[in-house]
Scaffold this active site. Structure first.
Site, PDB file in Angstrom:
ATOM      1  N   ALA A 206       1.133  -9.074   1.288  1.00 54.64           N
ATOM      2  CA  ALA A 206      -0.306  -8.870   1.455  1.00 54.64           C
ATOM      3  C   ALA A 206      -0.915 -10.221   2.243  1.00 54.64           C
ATOM      4  O   ALA A 206      -0.232 -11.239   2.017  1.00 54.64           O
ATOM      5  CB  ALA A 206      -1.147  -8.491   0.127  1.00 54.64           C
TER       6      ALA A 206
ATOM      7  N   GLY B 201       4.476  -5.988  -0.555  1.00 48.25           N
ATOM      8  CA  GLY B 201       4.159  -4.760   0.331  1.00 48.25           C
ATOM      9  C   GLY B 201       5.272  -4.550   1.435  1.00 48.25           C
ATOM     10  O   GLY B 201       5.447  -3.489   2.257  1.00 48.25           O
TER      11      GLY B 201
ATOM     12  N   GLU C  21       8.059  -2.866   0.287  1.00 50.39           N
ATOM     13  CA  GLU C  21       7.553  -1.590  -0.034  1.00 50.39           C
ATOM     14  C   GLU C  21       7.742  -0.580   1.438  1.00 50.39           C
ATOM     15  O   GLU C  21       7.908   0.498   1.128  1.00 50.39           O
ATOM     16  CB  GLU C  21       6.207  -1.448  -0.780  1.00 50.39           C
ATOM     17  CG  GLU C  21       6.432  -2.090  -2.124  1.00 50.39           C
ATOM     18  CD  GLU C  21       4.929  -1.899  -2.787  1.00 50.39           C
ATOM     19  OE1 GLU C  21       4.859  -1.081  -3.822  1.00 50.39           O
ATOM     20  OE2 GLU C  21       4.030  -2.533  -2.246  1.00 50.39           O
TER      21      GLU C  21
ATOM     22  N   GLU D 142       4.611  -9.079  -7.359  1.00 56.12           N
ATOM     23  CA  GLU D 142       3.394  -8.821  -7.818  1.00 56.12           C
ATOM     24  C   GLU D 142       2.856  -9.061  -8.966  1.00 56.12           C
ATOM     25  O   GLU D 142       1.881  -9.695  -9.659  1.00 56.12           O
ATOM     26  CB  GLU D 142       2.961  -7.497  -7.605  1.00 56.12           C
ATOM     27  CG  GLU D 142       2.967  -6.827  -6.208  1.00 56.12           C
ATOM     28  CD  GLU D 142       4.110  -6.843  -5.492  1.00 56.12           C
ATOM     29  OE1 GLU D 142       4.181  -6.021  -4.346  1.00 56.12           O
ATOM     30  OE2 GLU D 142       5.224  -6.906  -5.927  1.00 56.12           O
TER      31      GLU D 142
END
Length: 697
Positions: A63, A102, A105, A125
């Site tokens: 992020a 992310g 992901e 995370e």
């Protein structure tokens, strides 16, 4: 389309390129650009497959921290990943550098993944008190299986490309530095061999093969031992388990529900603060970012004991040659043997190779002669806490070291200016306080003297980063920041025992709070004699330091783990502290001598007195400018003393509790236990009067 993500075609490959330095973070612009580039690729009739690639040194590394704490602007990351996963054309993600959070992901939302051999992937995370919230807990186990997904998601640790290949997280690993060429070659292969669309969400082999609840029960049990106080790791387990129990869409809903529970946890706020504070401490107030640094190519270390040997390892680990000096050959041989044993133990665990053990040992050159320090760029003195000995050493270093060499002391409490005055170059003298074991602990408390030059300050902060430490620059004064607060807590812990608590009760309260060990177990680990010597030095300097039952332990050679007995006793080969009736008797004898009638002390009183005495002293440290910011104190305590990161550090915790409540309790303690010992810091009183927090400073 935004310029941070572009679409182009190379032959029959549609190339989606992210260019958002420095780490291609998933900002609003990047998320929007990815969707726009994907639409172009879908509409391009001549593109048979799509390739997602990033420019610069890394794939998408997570992020955008600049957006932390702000409302998410659409499109959300789950929406972007959903669009990629439902593409009508196969998508290959080409991974170099790191694919984290992310970023991984998103790669899991692609059909295929190719990585260069140096790449790493991870879902970190949990280190911010969260869990992967864009499908990571549902897609990763479909590739890796339950056990590996649980290990990665609950630890937040990265795995290398070869390990990712072994567990099916990536489909291929290739050599090469040109990620675009690697990605194109792999995509061309996919086109020529007619590879079909392959959504990770549709893969079920690993789910049916491992649909056994015992793996989750066993993992929760292991977390109860390793991280009993943490919130998010257990929610991570629940989320991964949902992948095995629920259809994919329902699993995503469960992941989102658990993610929001983590978002609302107080632990998330503490961990996010710790995350940003660690990055902020490298920016020293009053020290310009462009301050030049001195070259450090060779280091000298005085003292081959536990600290000196551990410090030497830090430099050898990153390829910096070290000269290690001792006064006697037997001490030098003993120190080198300990270093070798440490390295060999690391090799046995598979963390380094046998060849690396030898490479690092070669970098540590033993010497008995100060003259061998003539060409070193930095010398670190690491002998025990005796001002006279340290001044003698620095006078000698002043004679033999070249102009411009930095002379540093690893002292944990003593006056850097007094040490510097033994030289003709006080501008080159600085404190570099490593924490034991020095080859493991991440904190490096760098201490500026009154005359320390700016380029010396900048250099030691750069050295901290180079040897993989978290460096914090603090001012000179007894105990600096960490030990000054620790000694206040230690004195309060002793007072609590004097009044009626047991050492094990005090320690239990602190470990229940989240410290890895209590005050007295830590004293045994460090050595009772360390604190004893410090108190003796203070007494020699004329300070009124009362004799305690801890001093009596030292005088009886109960020095802690190294002698098998201290506050606790220890079985051979074990570090587990065992309460000792002999110590209970000694404490009872001390109480009788001091005419103290023991009373029951509550756990809450122990916690408040141990924490609030630290916070009050932290306020004084800020008042005096020894620490520039409250976050400096927080980082020191998290990385040097095991303060639970999820509580954010002592000063962050104080802000969370409320400074008015803390001040009221301190005033109560002042009435009960003594005006001078519990005198509220004037800064604390000022902040309460103004309705401000430590973080407002």
């Amino acid at each position: 389309m935004t310029e941070v993500v572009t679409y182009s075609r190379d032959g029959n490959i549609g190339v989606l390129t992210v260019r958002y330095p420095p780490v291609n973070a998933l900002s609003h612009e990047v998320r929007s650009g990815l969707l726009e580039a994907l639409e172009k690729g879908q509409a391009d009739e001549n593109a048979k497959a799509l390739l997602l690639v990033c420019e610069g040194r890394t794939f998408i590394a997570g992020a955008d921290i600049r957006e932390f704490g702000k409302p998410m602007q659409p499109p959300s990351l789950p929406d972007v990943i959903n669009a990629f996963e439902n593409s009508s054309k196969p998508i290959v993600a080409a991974i170099h550098g790191t694919a984290l959070g992310g970023g991984l992901e998103l790669a899991l939302g692609c059909d295929y993944r190719v990585a260069v051999s140096s790449a790493k992937v991870g879902l970190p995370e949990v280190k911010l008190g969260l869990l992967p919230g864009a499908g990571g807990t549902q897609r990763l186990p479909r590739l890796s299986g339950a056990q590996k997904a649980l290990e990665m998601i609950t630890s937040g640790e990265f795995v290398g490309a070869s390990e990712a290949l072994r567990f099916g997280i990536v489909d291929a690993v290739e050599e090469g530095n040109d990620i675009l060429s690697v990605g194109k070659a792999y995509t061309e292969k996919a086109i020529s061999e007619g590879w079909h669309l392959r959504r990770v969400r549709d893969l079920t082999d690993k789910l049916t093969a491992e649909h056994d609840s015992t793996v989750f029960d066993e993992f929760r049990a292991s977390l109860q031992k390793k991280a009993p106080n943490l919130f998010s790791p257990f929610k991570c387990v629940d989320a991964v388990e949902a992948a095995f129990q629920l259809p994919f869409e329902a699993g995503l809903e469960k992941e989102r529900e658990l993610f929001m529970a983590c978002m609302q946890s107080s632990q998330r706020a503490g961990l996010v603060h710790a995350f940003f504070a660690e990055r902020e401490v490298s920016k020293v107030p009053g020290l310009a970012a462009e301050t030049p640094v001195r070259e450090i190519n060779r280091v000298g270390i005085v003292g081959a004991g536990t600290m000196g040997g551990g410090i030497a390892m830090n430099f050898a680990n990153v390829g910096i040659p070290v000269r290690l000096l001792e006064a006697r050959q037997d001490a030098l041989d003993r120190g080198l043997a300990v270093i070798r044993k440490n390295y060999e133990n690391t090799a046995k665990k598979g963390r380094i190779t046998a060849a690396q053990v030898e490479e690092r040992m070669v970098l540590i050159e033993p010497t008995l002669n100060y003259d061998d320090f003539g060409d070193v760029d930095l010398v670190i003195e690491a002998v025990f806490e005796d001002m006279g000995i340290k001044r003698d050493i620095f006078a000698r270093l002043d004679e033999v070291c070249k102009p411009g060499a930095i002379l540093a002391s690893n002292t944990s409490t003593l006056d850097i200016d007094a040490i510097a005055s033994a030289t003709r170059r006080p501008q080159d003298v600085v404190g570099m306080h490593f924490f034991s074991p020095a080859n493991v602990m991440k904190l490096l408390e760098n201490v500026r003297g009154e005359k320390t030059a700016d380029d010396v300050k900048a250099t030691v902060m750069a050295v901290a980063k180079r040897i993989n430490k978290v460096g914090v620059l603090v001012g000179n004064g007894y105990g600096f920041v960490g030990n000054r607060m620790l000694h206040k807590r230690g004195a309060e812990a002793v007072a609590l025992v004097n009044e009626g608590a047991s050492p094990q009760q005090v320690d239990q309260v602190l470990t229940d709070f989240g410290f890895p060990m209590g005050q007295f177990a830590m004293s045994d680990l460090a050595g009772i004699d360390v604190g004893y010597r410090i108190r003796q030095e203070r007494r020699k300097a004329g300070e009124d330091v009362p004799v305690s039952w801890l001093d009596k332990l030292a005088e009886q050679n109960r020095l802690g783990q190294k002698t098998g007995m201290g506050v606790y006793r220890y079985e051979a080969g074990s570090r587990a502290p065992i309460p000792d009736p002999q110590v209970d008797a000694l404490i009872a004898e001390y109480r009788a001598e001091q005419d103290i009638t023991p009373r029951a002390v509550s756990d809450q009183e122990i916690l408040e007195r141990c924490l609030y005495v630290m916070i009050n002293e932290g306020a004084r440290i800020l008042e005096e400018g020894i620490a520039a910011r409250s976050l400096d104190i927080d980082v020191i305590w998290i990385y040097g003393y095991g303060f639970p990161a999820y509580r954010g550090g002592p000063m962050f915790l104080a802000d969370e509790i409320g400074l008015d409540a803390i001040l009221a309790t301190i005033k109560d303690f002042q009435q009960r236990f003594g005006a001078s010992r519990w005198q509220p810091a004037s800064l604390l009183e000022k902040l309460v009067a103004e309705g401000k927090r430590f973080s407002d400073l």
